[in-house]
Motif scaffolding. Structure first.
Motif, short mmCIF file in Angstrom:
data_model
loop_
_atom_site.label_atom_id
_atom_site.label_comp_id
_atom_site.label_asym_id
_atom_site.label_seq_id
_atom_site.Cartn_x
_atom_site.Cartn_y
_atom_site.Cartn_z
N GLY A 159 0.95 -1.21 0.08
CA GLY A 159 -0.21 -0.12 -0.04
C GLY A 159 0.81 1.23 -0.07
O GLY A 159 2.04 1.29 -0.59
N TYR A 160 0.35 2.29 0.64
CA TYR A 160 1.05 3.54 0.58
C TYR A 160 2.31 3.72 1.33
O TYR A 160 3.34 4.48 1.05
CB TYR A 160 0.14 4.74 1.26
N ALA A 161 2.44 2.63 2.50
CA ALA A 161 3.73 2.41 3.16
C ALA A 161 4.88 2.10 2.29
O ALA A 161 6.13 2.40 2.52
CB ALA A 161 3.49 1.34 4.12
N PHE A 162 4.61 1.62 1.05
CA PHE A 162 5.45 1.33 -0.12
C PHE A 162 6.47 2.57 -0.26
O PHE A 162 7.53 2.44 -0.58
CB PHE A 162 5.01 0.98 -1.43
N GLN A 163 5.88 3.73 -0.11
CA GLN A 163 6.45 5.14 -0.32
C GLN A 163 7.47 5.34 0.63
O GLN A 163 8.71 5.43 0.36
CB GLN A 163 5.25 6.19 -0.53
N ILE A 164 7.14 4.85 1.69
CA ILE A 164 7.94 4.97 2.82
C ILE A 164 9.38 4.12 2.84
O ILE A 164 10.51 4.31 2.93
CB ILE A 164 7.28 4.76 4.48
N GLU A 165 9.05 2.85 2.39
CA GLU A 165 10.05 1.74 2.39
C GLU A 165 11.06 1.94 1.04
O GLU A 165 12.05 1.72 1.49
CB GLU A 165 9.35 0.36 2.14
N LEU A 166 10.51 2.66 0.07
CA LEU A 166 11.82 2.93 -0.94
C LEU A 166 12.60 4.05 -0.49
O LEU A 166 13.80 4.06 -0.66
CB LEU A 166 10.79 3.28 -2.10
N LYS A 167 11.90 5.14 0.35
CA LYS A 167 12.91 6.08 0.50
C LYS A 167 13.76 5.70 1.59
O LYS A 167 14.92 6.23 1.66
CB LYS A 167 12.02 7.24 1.16
N PHE A 168 13.28 4.84 2.67
CA PHE A 168 14.00 4.38 3.65
C PHE A 168 15.17 3.45 3.35
O PHE A 168 16.45 3.63 3.45
CB PHE A 168 13.12 3.38 4.53
N LYS A 169 15.13 2.75 2.16
CA LYS A 169 16.16 1.85 1.68
C LYS A 169 17.12 2.76 0.73
O LYS A 169 18.23 2.51 0.98
CB LYS A 169 15.36 0.85 0.75
N ALA A 170 16.66 3.68 0.05
CA ALA A 170 17.39 4.53 -0.61
C ALA A 170 18.22 5.33 0.19
O ALA A 170 19.64 5.50 -0.07
CB ALA A 170 16.76 5.51 -1.52
N TRP A 171 17.85 5.72 1.42
CA TRP A 171 18.52 6.47 2.60
C TRP A 171 19.68 5.60 2.96
O TRP A 171 20.82 5.92 3.39
CB TRP A 171 17.56 7.20 3.27
N LYS A 172 19.29 4.36 3.56
CA LYS A 172 20.03 3.40 4.11
C LYS A 172 21.19 3.19 3.15
O LYS A 172 22.30 2.67 3.62
CB LYS A 172 19.22 2.29 4.55
N LEU A 173 21.07 3.05 1.81
CA LEU A 173 21.97 2.68 1.14
C LEU A 173 23.06 3.97 0.62
O LEU A 173 24.12 3.69 -0.25
CB LEU A 173 21.39 2.36 -0.35
N GLY A 174 22.89 5.03 1.14
CA GLY A 174 23.70 6.16 1.13
C GLY A 174 23.35 7.22 -0.32
O GLY A 174 24.09 8.02 -0.39
N PHE A 175 22.02 6.99 -0.73
CA PHE A 175 22.05 7.96 -1.87
C PHE A 175 21.53 9.10 -1.39
O PHE A 175 21.02 9.35 -0.42
CB PHE A 175 20.67 7.23 -2.71
N LYS A 176 21.76 10.20 -1.92
CA LYS A 176 21.62 11.45 -1.94
C LYS A 176 20.07 12.00 -2.18
O LYS A 176 19.70 11.74 -3.37
CB LYS A 176 22.42 12.36 -2.78
N ILE A 177 19.41 12.57 -1.14
CA ILE A 177 17.99 12.71 -1.49
C ILE A 177 17.70 14.10 -1.25
O ILE A 177 18.35 14.75 -0.28
CB ILE A 177 17.10 11.93 -0.26
N LYS A 178 16.88 14.67 -1.96
CA LYS A 178 16.57 16.28 -1.95
C LYS A 178 15.06 16.31 -1.77
O LYS A 178 14.47 15.77 -2.64
CB LYS A 178 17.16 17.09 -3.04
N GLU A 179 14.62 17.21 -0.86
CA GLU A 179 13.12 17.50 -0.84
C GLU A 179 12.87 18.86 -1.54
O GLU A 179 13.45 19.79 -1.06
CB GLU A 179 12.51 17.51 0.45
N VAL A 180 12.02 18.68 -2.68
CA VAL A 180 11.79 19.90 -3.33
C VAL A 180 10.40 20.28 -3.13
O VAL A 180 9.45 19.52 -2.92
CB VAL A 180 11.70 19.78 -4.79
N SER A 181 10.03 21.48 -2.48
CA SER A 181 8.88 22.00 -1.96
C SER A 181 7.67 21.97 -2.97
O SER A 181 8.02 22.64 -4.08
CB SER A 181 9.03 23.23 -1.19
#
Length: 245
Positions: free
Chosen positions: A182-204
């Motif tokens: 479900g929508y928690a899929f969105q959380i899991e993808l971000k969490f895994k990307a962050w744990k793997l050290g990828f650079k993440i930016k939030e655009v307002s």
């Protein structure tokens, strides 16, 4: 051939689908679009087939047999995309809650600024939500606060579904390891990307609630997130994560 494609999952979006596709193709960037439709009984995929004549070689369609969750729809779409040569892969809703004009801003964050993931964020600068009832705003806002508290992830809008990924992020994460549907899929993808050290930016961005069609939200979506996030965090503590090269 474009290097950027927008994946749009649909279920009963006949009122929005033509307008959202036209709006994406109206951007200066020559995006491609992949619609992943869950066999909508309202004829959504039939409308996409009609539009393919208008947008040959730019508009693509995958029809699944049944509605089995947002996460599985995106994974289906991502697998289709990764079998081709796209570099920038977007998630976007069909209901105009995500403004197609913001696609180029997310792309710029990855293509020009060097980030691996660009998130269209409702909460990085206050609360940028229009036409949502207050109870839903509070539920969404504090859900992200809860996720940050449990996981430690430094993202304000953890449940956002308006995202640009570099190809290498989805390849490295391993779609077969994703557990949420479900929508928690969105959380899991971000969490895994962050744990793997990828650079993440939030655009307002400004999130505007749909004016046509019916929302797919229900209580089970939030229960998956609330209880599933704790399990996800615990699993991560016992899983060695190798940062991407």
């Amino acid at each position: 051939m474009s290097d950027a494609i927008v994946v749009i999952p649909t279920y009963n979006e006949i009122e929005n689908i033509e307008a959202i596709i036209d709006a994406v193709f109206a951007q200066e960037k020559a995006f491609h679009v992949l619609v992943v439709d869950d066999n909508s009984p309202d004829g959504t995929h039939q409308k996409v087939i009609e539009l393919q004549e208008k947008y040959p070689e730019r508009l693509f369609l995958e029809v699944r047999e049944a509605k089995t969750g947002l996460g599985t729809a995106y994974i289906h779409g991502f697998r289709w995309v990764l079998a081709r040569d796209y570099e920038y892969i977007f998630e976007m809703d069909a209901d105009f809650s995500h403004n197609p004009e913001d696609l180029v801003r997310l792309l710029a964050a990855c293509q020009e600024d060097g980030f691996d993931v660009a998130i269209g964020s409702r909460y990085v600068k206050g609360v940028n939500v229009v036409n949502w009832p207050m109870n839903r705003v509070l539920m969404s806002y504090f859900a992200s606060k809860y996720v940050r508290f449990i996981t430690g992830i430094p993202i304000h809008d953890t449940t956002a579904g308006f995202i640009c990924y570099r190809r290498k992020v989805l390849e490295t994460i391993g779609l077969e390891t994703i557990r949420f549907v479900g929508y928690a899929f969105q959380i899991e993808l971000k969490f895994k990307a962050w744990k793997l050290g990828f650079k993440i930016k939030e655009v307002s961005v400004i999130f505007t609630d749909r004016t046509k069609g019916k929302s797919k939200m229900d209580s089970s979506i939030f229960s998956e997130a609330v209880f599933g996030i704790i399990k996800m965090k615990i699993r991560s503590m016992f899983t060695k994560t190798k940062p991407h090269a």
